[in-house]
Design a protein around this motif. Structure first.
Motif: not given
Lengths: 622, 497
Positions: A188, A464, A617, B233-234, B260-261, B264-265, B267, B269, B293
């Motif tokens: 990630e 995935l 999943l 992030y901030t 990328s951060l 993630q956020f 993903k 939120q 997904h």
């Protein structure tokens, strides 16, 4: 502390049982890690005392295990902690305390739960309670913003951080127990755990002196070293006046050596972890083998709760056998059994009062040794049942073929048969990934075949997961026509045909033939130096580098003749018990010249490592 | 005459090399007043304004001390130091007429503050250095004040000021460049503030101020440099509110770490934003994954799920990921078939893997449908055979198994048949297949079904030592002694040769 999880399982909310946890094992190594634990305890006490009056702690459940290694429940009790709860949505359970303290990791989803807890607090009926929040390991602006958005930030009197980065697990072992570090870093591109690692190293340097030399291999290693150098600049003038304990820091990316965790560990401790899983030094075992043998009636009520044991070097016998190849454990156990029964026999020869007194004084030690022996004999039996099974043997044979470079380029029959019989998916993934790594990637046809077989057998939802493994480089398409693995294997002597499991002379004993690449890198760095393997270093991913941190003249080390150097090896992305065993083996080598202390983001094995990369999943319920 | 006055006289005579010095000194000493005399001289020096007088009084005290055994030196040293400070501020260019007593009352800190307020920075710093005050209390504080004053000098360019400040401050501990920068910003000198922040080593201090000054891009760079993801992030979330969506995305594009951060956020939120991000990057692989997904997490009905998977197929094709596209098409096909099966057979089939579906069909005796699926999805023969015998054994349909085993030559051999029969405790059936295994597997098969004698024969026939030992290890002394004997004999024989 683990009792927290247990009591929750039983549906009860409050924890009363004391945490266990002595610290003697931490001072057994070359570096006394008790100081680190002490610093952690001091910081915790200081925070607790800031919140005057009686307290209840609401725990982010993941933290309870690691915390148990720092402080027992008694320490919390001394500082007026009366109740402990698990953090969960809804209303907080009633507790007649002045302070409610949340111990949490800085995660947004946890902030939402906390907000819900605080908002549903019954202001009318229950007495006014003060709220505090302790972020572990670091305060987060993002999380505080979230609390603010939820309208509860003002409810907290103290908002602080508890820098629990590196937790001492044993005399030579530190872990951050950051479950998802590998996934975050390599999948990630989220380097949060690396930031914590750098912070942890700064704390370590504050206690044990500046580490003069830093070596590293890999992108994450480079990033951590950069942050360390930067952080040092942030505190100018704060010259560290502590005599340096460590001579060298070696930072290693897990993705430099993806192979070692995939192979089955064959040391005693490694196998315990492979089969039963060790968590925060504790292992849970099937209870049947641990029944008291003598009582005839005891057999009626079989214990249903698993037997829980703590495993660390405080136990003399365990310290001796943990790092041995499992095939060498049996002989040690039977030798010990003879010694112990001989020692008990002594009582018949004790004639004089003095002799009897001498015997009695040794009794507690002997009894402890006997029960320790009994436990490990039982564990060894449990493991032996598995290691002597045909399937274990077949699986190991295939692994070893791959690692020694046999038939890595075509579809493997055993793997295929295992899929057809629907063996556990993780086992399959470990095998396929191992083959891919040992072949520098698989040919399109082979890769597609495996993937198709897996999807058809275990379900499409794993597509995935497969994609994740590809992103992490564990599973890949062979891009160049050249397979680099043989070059690496030969130069680094990763496969040793003449392995001696009983009296090893090389680290390859930990996998009965395969010498873990990561540990070879450490070994070659100490002697003769990385310059000898420049070519291979270029093949392995990421940069390799060396940095020096200046020491004030007074602190430069003058080595005594024959005194060993101390190297801290930091595995970014996890380390296995077998690799640790290999490093301990190097520490103990007579003319080794280097002793190792090991740090990692997480203690891993192939199974929990692959699991952390899987995407869950689940089909919607009907 | 006070003893102090007499001591002063004595010292003067001493300088003149007169014997009177000795006389006076004896006079004081005889009355046991010498230490009192020294004390008086020191104190008197404090009340004098003229350095010359101060000096002669202190010289007298020093002279007197020579004849004392134990006179604590602190008061003398302290007075010398204090006088030096006082003389400095009494200088006509400074002109602070503070008396010794006033000075003591005020304390040095307040005096320094007064000097700072009068912008007498060099003097204040000299005093700090002279009195050896700690850098935090002393020099750093004054330098910081100086710098804060300096940033208000409008006649100098930003470069000059920033350079001058850094030149003086360097890396002095306890200096907060961000505080100075904040002052500069308050005075409206944003550019200067930014320049000053460059010297601030602590990113935690840089970033909030940069955000306040609306220098978000720079703040983002600094946050990323620091490695502190919380800081990143901030800034990212700040940018998100500050910029319009397009610019925001463009900004992230230039900063992979931040991007990328933020992913993630999202993903966790904001799933929809995640899709937009992938769309902007033309990241078809991730878009495909995204649809997969959502087919699992947000769609309930089969049609919805199939539609989501169909989207995934399109994206996978665009990503040139042939394999994923085909696999997803297969999954769509399977889902549809499973739905039909579910309707026809009134049993749950949806969301089982292909393997489990076929297995379930065989278990229920629906061999035709199973066969159909197996062909339709091109399941490899070997796997189908494993699967089928497993299911037949579970169903205990031994007749069908035998029929199947004879339908053609087994691609997996016959040992698995033996194993599966034994697993279901059917020795009788197992024996049938044991006879059919290949010679290499014969020993193993015989052992499995418990025919040690035949196993021994086979092993001896193969002249295979490992096999013989294997059989031997299965022999129990009580029941199989003849077999064991046979093997041992054979082993002995082969040794002779």
């Amino acid at each position: 502390m683990e009792s927290l999880a247990e009591s929750r399982e039983r549906g009860c909310h409050v924890i009363g049982r004391a945490w266990r946890g002595m610290a003697a094992h931490l001072s057994s190594g070359r570096v006394n890690l008790t100081a680190l634990r002490e610093a952690g305890r001091r910081e915790l006490r200081e925070f607790l005392d800031k919140c005057a009056g009686s307290k209840a702690i609401v725990w982010d459940e993941y933290l309870t295990g690691p915390f148990g290694l720092i402080a027992q429940y008694s320490l919390l009790k001394e500082h007026e902690v009366e109740k402990m709860f698990t953090l969960k949505a809804g209303r907080l359970p009633p507790a007649d305390v002045k302070n409610i303290i949340f111990f949490v990791r800085p995660r947004l989803e946890l902030m939402d739960i906390i907000a819900e807890n605080v908002l549903s607090e019954d202001r009318v009926r229950s007495p006014l309670r003060d709220f505090h929040i302790l972020f572990v390991p670091r305060r987060s602006l993002l999380c505080e913003q979230r609390l603010k958005d939820q309208g509860v930030l003002g409810s907290f009197i103290h908002r602080e951080q508890y820098s629990l980065d590196l937790i001492p697990f044993d005399g030579d072992l530190l872990s951050m127990e950051s479950e998802s570090a590998f996934k975050e870093c390599y999948l990630e591109n989220d380097q949060t755990s690396l930031y914590h690692a750098a912070k942890g190293l700064m704390t370590l340097q504050a206690l044990y002196g500046t580490i003069p030399q830093i070596f590293g291999k890999g992108d994450c290693a480079r990033h951590v070293a950069n942050m360390m150098i930067r952080m040092k600049r942030e505190f100018p003038g704060g010259q560290n006046s502590i005599f340096p304990v460590f001579d060298t820091l070696l930072l290693l990316d897990r993705n430099v050596d993806l192979l070692s965790p995939l192979a089955t560990q064959l040391t005693y401790e490694g196998l315990i972890d492979e089969i039963y899983g060790i968590q925060n030094t504790y292992v849970k075992l099937p209870p049947e083998k641990f029944l008291p043998k003598k009582q005839g009636e005891g057999g009626k009520d079989l214990p249903t709760e698993p037997k829980k044991l703590q495993l660390n070097s405080a136990e003399e016998l365990y310290a001796e056998i943990r790092d041995k190849n499992f095939n060498a454990v049996g002989s040690v156990l039977s030798k010990k059994a003879k010694i112990i029964s001989a020692a008990f026999e002594e009582r018949h020869h004790a004639k004089t009062v003095g002799e009897i007194k001498q015997f009695v004084s040794q009794l507690p030690h002997m009894q402890a040794a006997r029960s320790s022996l009994a436990n490990h004999t039982s564990i060894a039996e449990l493991i032996k049942d598995i290691t002597t099974s045909e399937d274990f043997f077949d699986n190991l044979t295939v692994e070893q073929e791959f690692m020694s470079g046999i038939d890595t380029d075509k579809v493997n029959n055993y793997t295929e048969d295992c899929i057809a019989q629907k063996h556990p998916l993780i086992k399959i993934l470990r095998l396929v990934c191992l083959q891919s790594v040992c072949n520098s990637g698989l040919k399109q046809k082979v890769l597609d075949h495996y993937k198709r077989e897996i999807l058809q057998t275990y379900g499409y939802e794993h597509i995935l997961t497969l994609n994740n493994l590809e992103k992490a480089g564990l599973l890949k398409l062979q891009t160049s026509s050249r397979n680099n693995y043989p070059t690496i294997r030969k130069t680094m002597r990763l496969w040793m045909d003449d392995v001696n499991e009983q009296n090893p002379n090389d680290i390859s004993y930990v996998y009965s033939g395969y010498a873990p690449l990561s540990v070879r890198l450490a070994q070659l760095l100490a002697r003769p130096g990385w310059r000898s393997i420049e070519e291979v270093l270029k093949i392995l991913p990421g940069p390799h580098f060396e940095e020096r941190q200046q020491l004030p003249t007074g602190l430069q080390k003058k080595r005594q003749q024959g005194e060993n150097r101390i190297t801290l090896v930091f595995f970014l992305g996890g380390v296995t018990y077998a690799e640790i065993a290999a490093l301990r083996f190097l520490s103990q080598m007579e003319d080794g010249g280097t002793e190792y202390v090991i740090a990692t983001t997480k203690l891993i094995n192939g199974t929990n490592w692959i699991k952390s990369l899987m995407e869950k999943l689940e089909p919607p319920p009907f | 005459m006070a003893p102090g006055a007499l001591l002063l006289e004595a010292q003067r005579e001493y300088e003149k090399e007169s014997q009177k010095a000795d006389e006076y000194l004896r006079e004081i000493k005889d009355q046991n007043l010498l230490s009192e005399a020294v004390r008086q001289c020191i104190e008197a020096a404090g009340y004098e304004h003229e350095p010359e007088t101060q000096k002669s009084l202190l010289r007298a005290a020093s002279f007197g001390k020579c004849f004392l055994d134990k006179f604590p030196p602190e008061s003398f040293v302290r007075t010398c130091r204090d006088l030096r400070v006082l003389n400095a501020i009494w200088d006509y260019q400074i002109g602070i007429p503070l008396t010794f007593a006033q000075y003591k009352q005020l304390t040095i800190e307040v005096l320094l503050d007064r000097l700072v307020l009068r912008r007498l920075y060099p003097l204040a710093i000299r005093i700090c250095e002279y009195l050896r005050l700690s850098e935090f209390q002393g020099v750093s504080r004054i330098l910081a004040h100086w710098a804060c004053y300096k940033v208000q000098q409008k006649d100098k360019s930003d470069e000059e000021v920033a350079h001058a400040i850094n030149q003086k401050l360097g890396d002095t501990p306890g200096i907060s460049y961000s505080e100075i920068a904040a002052r500069a910003y308050d005075c409206g000198r944003t550019e200067l503030a930014i320049k000053l922040l460059e010297y601030e080593p602590r990113s935690g201090e840089q970033v909030p101020l940069l955000l306040k000054m609306k220098k978000s891009q720079l703040a983002l760079n600094k946050a990323i440099e620091s490695g502190d993801t919380d800081l990143v992030y901030t800034v990212v979330l700040h940018l998100k509110n500050e910029l319009n969506r397009g610019t925001f995305f463009m900004t992230l594009q230039k900063q992979p770490v931040a991007l990328s951060l933020y992913r993630q956020f999202c993903k966790h939120q904001e799933l929809e934003t995640l899709k937009d991000l992938y769309n902007q990057d033309d990241d078809h692989q991730e878009l495909g994954n995204f649809h997969v997904h959502s087919s699992y997490s947000s769609e309930k009905r089969i049609e919805g799920r199939v539609a989501a998977l169909q989207n995934a197929v399109d994206e996978y094709y665009k990503a040139k990921n042939e394999f994923a596209a085909k696999a997803t098409e297969d999954q769509i096909k399977l889902l549809r078939m499973q739905r039909r099966l579910q309707d026809d057979l009134d049993k749950p089939y949806v969301d089982y893997s292909l393997h489990d579906t076929v297995y379930g069909l065989i278990l229920d005796g629906n061999h035709k449908r199973a066969e159909h699926l197996y062909r339709d999805f091109r399941v490899p023969d070997k796997r189908f055979w494993w699967l089928k015998i497993g299911a037949l054994a579970e169903r205990e349909d031994w007749e069908e198994m035998e029929k199947f085993s004879k339908s053609k030559k087994s691609p997996i051999g016959y040992l698995p048949f033996v194993e599966i029969c034994m697993k279901h405790h059917n020795r009788h059936e197992a024996r049938k297949y044991a006879a059919r295994v290949t010679p290499e597997q014969r020993v193993k098969a015989h052992i499995l079904v418990g025919e040690l004698d035949q196993a021994a024969d086979a092993a001896i026939e193969h002249k295979n030592e490992t096999e013989m030992n294997l059989v031997l290890s299965k022999c129990t002394a009580a029941t199989d002694s003849s077999v064991a004997e046979k093997i041992n004999r054979a082993k002995a024989q082969s040794l002779k040769k």
